[in-house]
Each structure stands twice: as structure tokens, then as C-alpha cells.
Design a protein around this motif. Structure first.
Motif, PDB file in Angstrom:
ATOM      1  N   ASP A 117      -4.142  -5.254  -8.428  1.00 38.12           N
ATOM      2  CA  ASP A 117      -4.064  -3.790  -8.455  1.00 38.12           C
ATOM      3  C   ASP A 117      -4.385  -3.330  -9.868  1.00 38.12           C
ATOM      4  N   GLY A 138       3.413  -3.021   1.580  1.00 34.34           N
ATOM      5  CA  GLY A 138       4.835  -2.821   1.767  1.00 34.34           C
ATOM      6  C   GLY A 138       5.037  -1.314   1.839  1.00 34.34           C
ATOM      7  N   GLU A 152       7.577  -4.720   5.067  1.00 30.15           N
ATOM      8  CA  GLU A 152       6.332  -5.343   4.605  1.00 30.15           C
ATOM      9  C   GLU A 152       5.282  -5.273   5.719  1.00 30.15           C
ATOM     10  N   LYS A 153       4.166  -4.658   5.415  1.00 29.74           N
ATOM     11  CA  LYS A 153       3.016  -4.547   6.309  1.00 29.74           C
ATOM     12  C   LYS A 153       3.404  -4.182   7.757  1.00 29.74           C
ATOM     13  N   VAL A 207       3.784   0.397  -1.423  1.00 33.88           N
ATOM     14  CA  VAL A 207       4.128  -0.310  -2.665  1.00 33.88           C
ATOM     15  C   VAL A 207       2.838  -0.725  -3.356  1.00 33.88           C
TER      16      VAL A 207
HETATM   17  C1  G1P Z   1       1.629  -7.368  -2.008  1.00 27.98           C
HETATM   18  C2  G1P Z   1       3.017  -6.906  -1.557  1.00 27.98           C
HETATM   19  C3  G1P Z   1       2.905  -5.557  -0.828  1.00 27.98           C
HETATM   20  C4  G1P Z   1       2.216  -4.548  -1.713  1.00 27.98           C
HETATM   21  C5  G1P Z   1       0.854  -5.083  -2.189  1.00 27.98           C
HETATM   22  C6  G1P Z   1       0.253  -4.150  -3.230  1.00 27.98           C
HETATM   23  O1  G1P Z   1       0.867  -7.658  -0.862  1.00 27.98           O
HETATM   24  O2  G1P Z   1       3.580  -7.896  -0.707  1.00 27.98           O
HETATM   25  O3  G1P Z   1       4.209  -5.111  -0.505  1.00 27.98           O
HETATM   26  O4  G1P Z   1       2.042  -3.349  -1.006  1.00 27.98           O
HETATM   27  O5  G1P Z   1       0.988  -6.383  -2.806  1.00 27.98           O
HETATM   28  O6  G1P Z   1      -1.009  -4.574  -3.612  1.00 27.98           O
HETATM   29  P1  G1P Z   1      -0.517  -8.495  -0.899  1.00 27.98           P
HETATM   30  O7  G1P Z   1      -1.586  -7.494  -1.223  1.00 27.98           O
HETATM   31  O8  G1P Z   1      -0.364  -9.543  -1.941  1.00 27.98           O
HETATM   32  O9  G1P Z   1      -0.679  -9.054   0.481  1.00 27.98           O
END
Ligand code: G1P
Length: 275
Positions: A132, A172, A191-192, A204
């Protein structure tokens, strides 16, 4: 007071194969800087000086990047190219890098738990997901904004932004009560989720300030159906006992874990001449 920033960086980056076959995804460059360097710079400008990186197999390039390359420096000494290393050299001089490995892919919660050995259990710490990429041209970086907020609320803080409802399954999701403009007290996190599971669209984003009790909450969190321990679940647990704040940050966020977001970030920074 918040001096340490944890960087979970053990993922495989399968969306970028074959580029990520022998190179960590965190080292993919946006223009001339690898993604993780943007993250480290954001943490540094927020006052962090200890960068704790959770790596895995095949991630040696990250360690080498944040170390001096005497041979290279010698080679370009007194040439025009010397200044190209100024930024990274400053980071190396001002920060301490610590590393540990996540041996198995057991989720973000597990990665953070592995970081306990690096950040300790005494002080709050920042977490930054380098995928991010966040840019705030008009003021403080996102972690700086969050540390300021921590000083007021003295609890865990999660960066959030509104996303289209059809995209909530990628994030999330936070449910809560708005305390003041853009600041929420978290009451639930999923989560998702599927579209039907929540009416919230507060996602998130990969910036967190965590208090050390996150570790006991992670320890009490069961793995999900993919055998992964989710940070979201541990934070949800925490929010039922203590105050957890979600904060709509100022600035732009690019999802550099996806090809579209990566290209968008590249074009944006190129046009703005931000390197
Ligand atoms: C992770 C977190 C998720 C968040 C996201 C942000 O997910 O588990 O809660 O919203 O990063 O980029 P990932 O993108 O690693 O699957």
C-alpha cells in the motif's frame, strides 16, 4: 515514543510472477525506488528509526538494499551518479534495520507475532504494508498523521478509507461509530467479507499503530479456513475489550500489490516528478 516500525515482507507476490520469481515483490521499483523504500521513508519521516522487517526465503535483496555497497560507492565516486545514492545512504545512516523470518505463510497476524522479538512488548509500534503506497503531497505522511492521533487516543489506530461496496471482499472491513470527522471507534472487524456480511465500506489500509497487547490477542486468535491467522481478527478481539480507533487518512493510496495499482502509482509519481 513510537520508534519502531514493523514491515511484514514475507509474501510471495504471486500476482507479479515471473518478475517475483527470484526477487522479493517489495523490491519492485516505482520509478527508481523499490516499494519498501517508500515505506521506510514514510516511517522515518514519522520519527521511526528502527525498521523491523519480517522476511522469508528469497528476500536477501531487501537486506542488501538497506546496507552499504562499498564497491558501488567506490565505482561512482566523484561522478554525476554519486548523488543517486544520497537518499538510500541517508536512510542507512539514520536507521537501524532488524530482521526475522516468517518460516511458513501463516497470515498477517502470524507475521506480526513473529515481529514480537524485534519490537518488544513495552512500547506501541507502527506497522506498514509496503504494497500500500501512500502519498500525501499536501502535508504529513499517513504514519505521521496516525502517530499524532495516537498521542490523543493512546490506543491502537488503523488506517481506513472508503471503498466501493463491490470491492469489500478484498479488504479487512471496519464497523464502528464515528466519534469525530473521519475518526471511528471500532466495534467490529471482518476480514474480506462477502457483500451480504456487512453494510460498511470502511476498508483497512496497510498502516497501523499497535499497542503491545496485540500480541496476546493474536495468540488467542484461531486460524481461518486457510490456516492463516488474521490481524483483522486479533484487532476485532481487541476492539471488544478496549478502544481501537479507525482513522480516515489524508492522502492517496495505491494498491501496488495489484498490477493496475502499480501502474497507476508509477504514472502518478512520474507525472508529479516525485522520486
Ligand atoms: C491485508 C489485510 C487486510 C487489509 C489489506 C490492505 O490483506 O489482511 O485486512 O485490508 O492488507 O492492503 P492482503 O492485501 O495482504 O490480502
Amino acid at each position: 515514543m513510537i520508534k519502531k516500525c514493523l514491515f511484514p515482507a514475507a509474501g510471495y507476490g504471486t500476482r507479479f510472477l515471473p518478475a517475483t520469481k527470484a526477487m522479493p515483490k517489495e523490491m519492485l521499483p516505482i520509478l527508481t525506488k523499490p516499494l519498501i523504500q517508500y515505506g521506510v521513508e514514510e516511517a522515518m519521516s514519522a520519527g521511526c528509526s528502527i525498521m523491523a522487517i519480517i522476511t522469508g526465503r528469497g528476500k536477501r535483496a531487501i537486506t542488501d538494499h538497506f546496507d552499504i555497497s562499498y564497491e558501488l560507492e567506490h565505482q561512482i565516486k566523484n561522478t554525476k551518479k554519486e548523488s543517486l545514492l544520497d537518499g538510500i545512504r541517508e536512510i542507512i545512516d539514520k536507521c537501524t534495520f532488524t530482521y526475522t523470518r516468517q518460516n511458513e505463510m501463516r497470515g498477517l497476524g502470524d507475521a506480526i507475532y513473529k515481529g514480537k522479538a524485534l519490537v518488544g512488548e513495552k512500547y506501541p509500534f507502527a506497522v506498514l504494508l509496503a504494497d500500500d503506497l501512500c502519498i500525501n503531497e499536501n502535508g504529513d505522511g499517513v504514519l505521521t498523521q496516525m502517530i499524532k492521533l495516537y498521542k490523543r487516543y493512546k490506543c491502537s489506530i488503523i488506517a481506513t478509507m472508503e471503498v466501493d461496496h463491490q470491492d469489500i471482499h478484498k479488504y479487512g472491513i471496519i464497523e464502528g461509530i464515528e466519534l469525530e470527522n473521519g475518526i471511528y471507534r471500532v466495534s467490529n472487524m471482518i476480514e474480506k467479507p462477502k457483500n451480504s456480511e456487512t453494510s460498511s465500506n470502511l476498508a483497512v489500509i496497510g498502516r497501523y499503530i499497535l499497542t503491545p497487547d496485540i500480541f496476546s490477542n493474536i495468540k488467542d486468535t484461531k486460524p481461518d479456513t486457510n490456516r492463516e491467522i488474521q490481524l483483522t481478527d486479533a484487532l476485532c478481539k481487541m476492539s471488544k475489550k478496549d478502544r481501537v480507533i479507525a482513522y480516515k487518512f489524508q492522502g492517496k493510496r495505491f494498491d501496488c500489490g495489484s498490477i493496475d495499482g502499480f501502474v497507476e502509482a508509477t504514472n502518478y509519481l512520474y507525472k508529479k516528478d516525485i522520486v
